[in-house]
Scaffold this motif. Structure first.
Motif, PDB file in Angstrom:
ATOM      1  N   UNK A  78       0.865  -1.181   0.000  1.00 14.78           N
ATOM      2  CA  UNK A  78       0.000   0.000   0.000  1.00 14.78           C
ATOM      3  C   UNK A  78       0.902   1.231   0.000  1.00 14.78           C
ATOM      4  N   UNK A  79       0.645   2.140  -0.925  1.00 12.79           N
ATOM      5  CA  UNK A  79       1.333   3.433  -0.930  1.00 12.79           C
ATOM      6  C   UNK A  79       0.268   4.513  -0.785  1.00 12.79           C
ATOM      7  N   UNK A  80       0.403   5.321   0.237  1.00 17.65           N
ATOM      8  CA  UNK A  80      -0.581   6.366   0.524  1.00 17.65           C
ATOM      9  C   UNK A  80       0.059   7.737   0.369  1.00 17.65           C
ATOM     10  N   UNK A  81      -0.437   8.526  -0.559  1.00 12.18           N
ATOM     11  CA  UNK A  81       0.028   9.894  -0.759  1.00 12.18           C
ATOM     12  C   UNK A  81      -0.804  10.830   0.100  1.00 12.18           C
ATOM     13  N   UNK A  88       2.382  12.037  13.392  1.00  7.58           N
ATOM     14  CA  UNK A  88       3.732  12.195  12.858  1.00  7.58           C
ATOM     15  C   UNK A  88       4.272  10.841  12.410  1.00  7.58           C
ATOM     16  N   UNK A  89       4.103   9.835  13.222  1.00  8.73           N
ATOM     17  CA  UNK A  89       4.295   8.445  12.828  1.00  8.73           C
ATOM     18  C   UNK A  89       3.483   7.583  13.757  1.00  8.73           C
ATOM     19  N   UNK A  90       3.097   6.393  13.388  1.00  4.46           N
ATOM     20  CA  UNK A  90       3.465   5.694  12.157  1.00  4.46           C
ATOM     21  C   UNK A  90       2.740   6.252  10.938  1.00  4.46           C
ATOM     22  N   UNK A  91       3.084   5.744   9.774  1.00  5.52           N
ATOM     23  CA  UNK A  91       2.475   6.216   8.540  1.00  5.52           C
ATOM     24  C   UNK A  91       0.978   5.919   8.517  1.00  5.52           C
ATOM     25  N   UNK A  92       0.248   6.787   7.845  1.00  2.00           N
ATOM     26  CA  UNK A  92      -1.190   6.537   7.660  1.00  2.00           C
ATOM     27  C   UNK A  92      -1.410   5.268   6.856  1.00  2.00           C
ATOM     28  N   UNK A 109       3.932   5.858   3.391  1.00  2.00           N
ATOM     29  CA  UNK A 109       3.385   7.117   2.896  1.00  2.00           C
ATOM     30  C   UNK A 109       4.371   7.784   1.923  1.00  2.00           C
ATOM     31  N   UNK A 110       3.804   8.599   1.042  1.00  2.00           N
ATOM     32  CA  UNK A 110       4.573   9.467   0.155  1.00  2.00           C
ATOM     33  C   UNK A 110       4.060  10.883   0.370  1.00  2.00           C
ATOM     34  N   UNK A 111       4.977  11.853   0.515  1.00  2.00           N
ATOM     35  CA  UNK A 111       4.581  13.242   0.750  1.00  2.00           C
ATOM     36  C   UNK A 111       5.166  14.119  -0.346  1.00  2.00           C
ATOM     37  N   UNK A 112       4.328  14.510  -1.290  1.00  2.00           N
ATOM     38  CA  UNK A 112       4.722  15.477  -2.320  1.00  2.00           C
ATOM     39  C   UNK A 112       3.577  16.452  -2.552  1.00  2.00           C
ATOM     40  N   UNK A 113       2.803  16.672  -1.502  1.00  2.00           N
ATOM     41  CA  UNK A 113       1.673  17.609  -1.469  1.00  2.00           C
ATOM     42  C   UNK A 113       0.720  17.278  -2.621  1.00  2.00           C
TER      43      UNK A 113
END
Length: 323
Positions: A78-81, A88-92, A109-113
């Motif tokens: 699973x990759x969640x943007x 703050x952690x763990x990842x959503x 998670x991936x964070x690129x807004x």
């Protein structure tokens, strides 16, 4: 033969609360006409007080899995943007993994807004193409209503909450542009422009902060960079603008959407537009638009799609895929 990351299922979720433009007239010097004329937005959804980003993401994930006819343990990853994770952690993403009852594989998670879903798709494609995963659930989910300054009429009227998800599956293709699945990706960032779109808080500053944006500067960069990255992705795939069936853009502003389509030489009836109903849902906007576009009967199997986005960073990119 070539391994392609093919869309197996799609789904989305929107919170129950719908906020019409007129609601903002009660507390801000603004109007429905002002908001519509500058953004194309008519309404947006806000999460309930007890709803988190992982909750929204879980609903969208379940819808996508049901559409794919798969169970959670059929997934490898699973990759969640998102830029608005619960903690703050763990990842959503790991929270969604637990909510789905998925006991194997991995999640992050991936964070690129606003470009987050494009970056997440590129990561999922790489995992599948390299053989590290066969099925990846890619989600975009946001609760941007949590980081709005409700006194700033230039930003708070633009954003909404929601989630969308795709199930990508490894399938063999012939290695041609006729293959279904992701045909190319194109990613960029330039940290020199961080001050035109950012949140003025974070963990190391011990504050949550609010979204801040220089709208004119973002608009200027968006038109140029979105068209350029779309052209680059098409060129990488060996395709041209004229072969595109649908542009599915980040749903930030109708004028940006129209300007990008014009630069690509495509009419608006080849663009999936949902900004009027959802506002800017950041990383959720593209999967939301893909799901809604499929539900409307716009997107059909075999259609060639270009999807592109730009967000804080600045970060931007595009993906070319055949549905």
């Amino acid at each position: 033969m070539t391994i392609r990351a093919v869309v197996r299922g799609v789904g989305h979720y929107l919170p129950e609360r719908v906020v019409e433009n007129s609601e903002f007239e009660e507390s801000l010097d603004t109007s429905d006409e002002w908001i519509r004329s500058r953004s194309g937005i008519e309404r947006r959804h806000f999460a309930a007080d007890n709803e988190t980003t992982s909750d929204l993401a879980t609903h969208a994930a379940k819808a996508a899995l049901a559409d794919a006819g798969l169970a959670a343990d059929d997934l490898d990853a699973i990759i969640l943007a998102t830029s608005t994770a619960d903690l703050t952690f763990p990842s959503a993403a790991t929270m969604v993994q637990a909510n789905l009852g998925m006991t194997s594989g991995f999640a992050f998670d991936v964070q690129a807004v606003c470009a987050g879903f494009i970056f997440a798709l590129a990561n999922a494609n790489a995992l599948i193409a390299s053989g590290q995963a066969s099925r990846v659930l890619v989600i975009g989910a946001e609760t941007f209503s949590r980081i709005m300054d409700w006194t700033d009429r230039s930003t708070c009227v633009l954003f909404g909450d929601g989630a969308g998800a795709l199930v990508l599956e490894a399938q063999e293709g012939a290695g041609t542009t006729a293959d279904r699945g992701i045909l190319s990706t194109d990613l960029h960032s330039d940290g020199r422009h961080r001050d035109i779109l950012y949140v003025d808080g974070g963990v190391s500053t011990q504050s949550t902060g609010y979204l801040r944006m220089e709208g004119k500067e973002v608009f200027r960069h968006a038109i140029e960079k979105l068209a350029a990255t779309a052209h680059s992705a098409l060129e990488k795939a060996g395709l041209s603008d004229s072969e595109v069936d649908w542009i599915v853009p980040h749903q930030a502003n109708i004028r940006i959407i129209q300007g990008t389509a014009k630069k690509m030489g495509l009419p608006m009836d080849h663009v999936v537009v949902t900004v009027q109903d959802h506002g800017n849902t950041s990383a959720a906007s593209i999967p939301l638009a893909l799901s809604v576009g499929r539900a409307r009967g716009q997107i059909k199997q075999g259609d060639l799609i270009v999807t592109e986005a730009i967000g804080g960073g600045l970060a931007w990119g595009a993906v070319v895929l055949r549905w």
